[in-house]
Design an enzyme around this catalytic site. Structure first.
Site, mmCIF file in Angstrom:
data_model
loop_
_atom_site.group_PDB
_atom_site.id
_atom_site.type_symbol
_atom_site.label_atom_id
_atom_site.label_comp_id
_atom_site.label_asym_id
_atom_site.label_seq_id
_atom_site.Cartn_x
_atom_site.Cartn_y
_atom_site.Cartn_z
ATOM 1 N N VAL A 189 0.862 -1.194 0.075
ATOM 2 C CA VAL A 189 0.064 -0.017 0.008
ATOM 3 C C VAL A 189 0.974 1.368 -0.008
ATOM 4 O O VAL A 189 0.639 2.310 -0.596
ATOM 5 C CB VAL A 189 -0.890 -0.043 1.052
ATOM 6 N N HIS A 190 1.879 1.286 0.932
ATOM 7 C CA HIS A 190 2.860 2.310 0.962
ATOM 8 C C HIS A 190 3.701 2.663 -0.557
ATOM 9 O O HIS A 190 3.615 3.733 -1.060
ATOM 10 C CB HIS A 190 4.085 2.062 1.902
ATOM 11 N N ILE A 191 3.880 1.600 -1.181
ATOM 12 C CA ILE A 191 4.715 1.915 -2.509
ATOM 13 C C ILE A 191 3.546 2.261 -3.311
ATOM 14 O O ILE A 191 3.683 3.303 -4.251
ATOM 15 C CB ILE A 191 5.154 0.503 -2.996
#
Length: 240
Positions: A189-191
């Protein structure tokens, strides 16, 4: 969005150039070189841990052990990747924990998550350097890496196998695996968020973001940067 670089009196509102002028893009420093190196070392170690861990997690991914010299080599090196990650993340934590303390702006931002998803930035509250989502990633990974480190030591039979019972090691392995799966999901999700929000990846590659990006996504932080620049300019003028 272009922003005039000569910000006056701490005013960080976008300024429009007269017709015919070439707009000048302001680049705002967001991360130092040391911070970026620390981040990328942590990211690389997390990737190596993920690949080596998945190789041992299921027979369907056993072919990944070829990246590390085979099954035995993968089993031997995986815990050391974990130790290195814990050390690298510890320094990352020291650098950023104060900036990730939740505040009332995060509550207001979270209440407007629909506008976040639909990119209606004009409806969102002004934010500091990080929003609630970024802070959630930071604290989530802090907790999960801590769990993986402790449980990893428990199941590291080479050095600690005789210190706990088999039952304890089984529970530790379960907790270790669950924490790893959640941590990987958070990183995905961060990427995705870093790619989805245009201009974000520049911060960790070059260390800067455009003034337009800063004004749109982290306006309160941008005003602080602009105000500090204006104050330094005033001090320099008085000193001269």
């Amino acid at each position: 969005m272009t922003i005039q670089s000569d910000i006056r009196d701490g005013d960080s509102r976008p300024l429009h150039h007269a017709k015919g002028e070439t707009p000048e893009v302001l680049y705002v420093p967001r991360y130092t070189g040391v911070q970026r190196v620390n981040h990328w070392i942590t990211a690389i170690l997390f990737t190596l841990l993920t690949l080596s861990g998945l190789a041992m997690f299921t027979p369907y991914l056993f072919s990944l052990t070829g990246l590390f010299g085979g099954g035995q080599a993968t089993r031997a090196i995986h815990p050391w990747f974990g130790v290195a990650l814990a050390v690298s993340f510890f320094f990352l934590f020291l650098r950023f924990w104060k900036l990730n303390i939740p505040n009332k702006d995060d509550v207001a931002w979270s209440m407007k998550i629909g506008d976040v998803v639909t990119n209606r930035e004009d409806r969102l509250p002004e934010l500091g350097k990080y929003n609630a989502g970024q802070k959630g990633v930071f604290w989530g990974q802090t907790a999960l890496i801590g769990v993986m480190f402790v449980t990893g030591l428990v199941i590291w039979n080479t050095y600690f196998g005789g210190l706990t019972t088999i039952e304890t090691q089984r529970w530790a392995l379960l907790a270790h695996s669950l924490a790893a799966v959640i941590a990987i999901a958070i990183i995905v999700v961060h990427i995705y968020a870093g790619i989805w929000v245009r201009g974000t990846s520049r911060a960790m590659v070059r260390g800067t973001v455009t003034g337009g990006w800063a004004y749109r996504h982290h306006r309160k932080w941008f005003r602080q940067i602009a105000g500090a620049k204006a104050r330094r300019g005033s001090v320099d003028k008085r000193g001269s």
